[in-house]
Write an enzyme that holds these catalytic residues in place. Structure first.
Site, PDB file in Angstrom:
ATOM      1  N   HIS A  20     -37.170  35.485  10.505  1.00  0.00           N
ATOM      2  CA  HIS A  20     -37.759  35.554  11.865  1.00  0.00           C
ATOM      3  C   HIS A  20     -39.039  34.487  12.740  1.00  0.00           C
ATOM      4  CE1 HIS A  20     -42.206  36.491  13.728  1.00  0.00           C
ATOM      5  NE2 HIS A  20     -41.203  37.859  14.539  1.00  0.00           N
ATOM      6  N   ASP A  28     -19.373  33.168  24.586  1.00  0.00           N
ATOM      7  CA  ASP A  28     -17.474  33.179  24.633  1.00  0.00           C
ATOM      8  C   ASP A  28     -17.166  32.863  24.054  1.00  0.00           C
ATOM      9  OD1 ASP A  28     -18.501  31.147  26.596  1.00  0.00           O
ATOM     10  OD2 ASP A  28     -18.735  31.997  28.153  1.00  0.00           O
ATOM     11  N   HIS A  96     -27.613  26.684  32.717  1.00  0.00           N
ATOM     12  CA  HIS A  96     -26.978  27.104  31.627  1.00  0.00           C
ATOM     13  C   HIS A  96     -26.951  25.474  30.517  1.00  0.00           C
ATOM     14  CE1 HIS A  96     -22.800  28.335  29.656  1.00  0.00           C
ATOM     15  NE2 HIS A  96     -22.237  26.828  30.227  1.00  0.00           N
ATOM     16  N   TYR A 118     -20.601  32.555  31.388  1.00  0.00           N
ATOM     17  CA  TYR A 118     -21.412  32.528  31.014  1.00  0.00           C
ATOM     18  C   TYR A 118     -21.963  34.052  30.377  1.00  0.00           C
ATOM     19  CZ  TYR A 118     -21.678  29.265  34.206  1.00  0.00           C
ATOM     20  OH  TYR A 118     -21.369  27.859  35.163  1.00  0.00           O
ATOM     21  N   ALA A 119     -21.564  34.393  29.504  1.00  0.00           N
ATOM     22  CA  ALA A 119     -21.716  35.858  28.198  1.00  0.00           C
ATOM     23  C   ALA A 119     -21.864  34.839  27.235  1.00  0.00           C
ATOM     24  CB  ALA A 119     -19.912  36.899  28.086  1.00  0.00           C
ATOM     25  N   ASN A 120     -23.238  34.944  27.216  1.00  0.00           N
ATOM     26  CA  ASN A 120     -23.910  34.213  26.261  1.00  0.00           C
ATOM     27  C   ASN A 120     -25.193  34.414  26.326  1.00  0.00           C
ATOM     28  OD1 ASN A 120     -21.801  31.940  25.682  1.00  0.00           O
ATOM     29  ND2 ASN A 120     -21.950  31.364  28.080  1.00  0.00           N
TER      30      ASN A 120
END
Length: 129
Positions: A20, A28, A96, A118-120
């Site tokens: 937790h 990416d 970013h 930006y595929a994060n």
């Protein structure tokens, strides 16, 4: 041998160790990864596996109570932004550079072969009860 779920032994083991509040960056192929977090690099070729494939597989196995992405994703990668909106309507958007800074504290980084910008997403683990 496992017959379902995540078959990659390193990724399956890393997921089992999460608790937790731990954070996991799904990123990416171009995201800079600082020293510190454990890295599971799934990238094979540009685009393989995709950000969506890896995220969907992880979400089948993780309880997520928070998610953070770069605000730049909205303009630069609308498809990935739409995917995150579906999974996380309460998504936190930060610059970013801030997302990159937060990566240093991640417990785990899962690098995909995604070749779109930006595929994060930084996931914060929750509990199942």
């Amino acid at each position: 041998m496992k017959k379902s779920g995540i078959l990659n032994r390193h990724l399956a083991g890393a997921i089992a160790e999460l608790g937790h509040g731990d954070t996991v960056l799904v990123c990416d192929a171009g995201m800079p990864i600082p020293p510190g977090p454990r890295v599971i690099d799934l990238a094979f070729r540009a685009g393989t596996p995709s950000f969506a494939e890896v995220l969907d597989g992880l979400l089948d196995e993780l309880v997520v109570e928070g998610a953070t992405a770069a605000e730049e994703i909205r303009d630069a990668n609308p498809d990935a932004a739409a995917l995150l909106d579906v999974h996380f309507p309460w998504l936190e958007a930060v610059p970013h550079d801030e997302l990159k800074a937060r990566t240093a504290a991640a417990r785990l980084v899962v690098r995909t072969g995604e070749a779109r910008p930006y595929a994060n997403v930084l996931l914060r683990c929750g509990v199942f009860f």
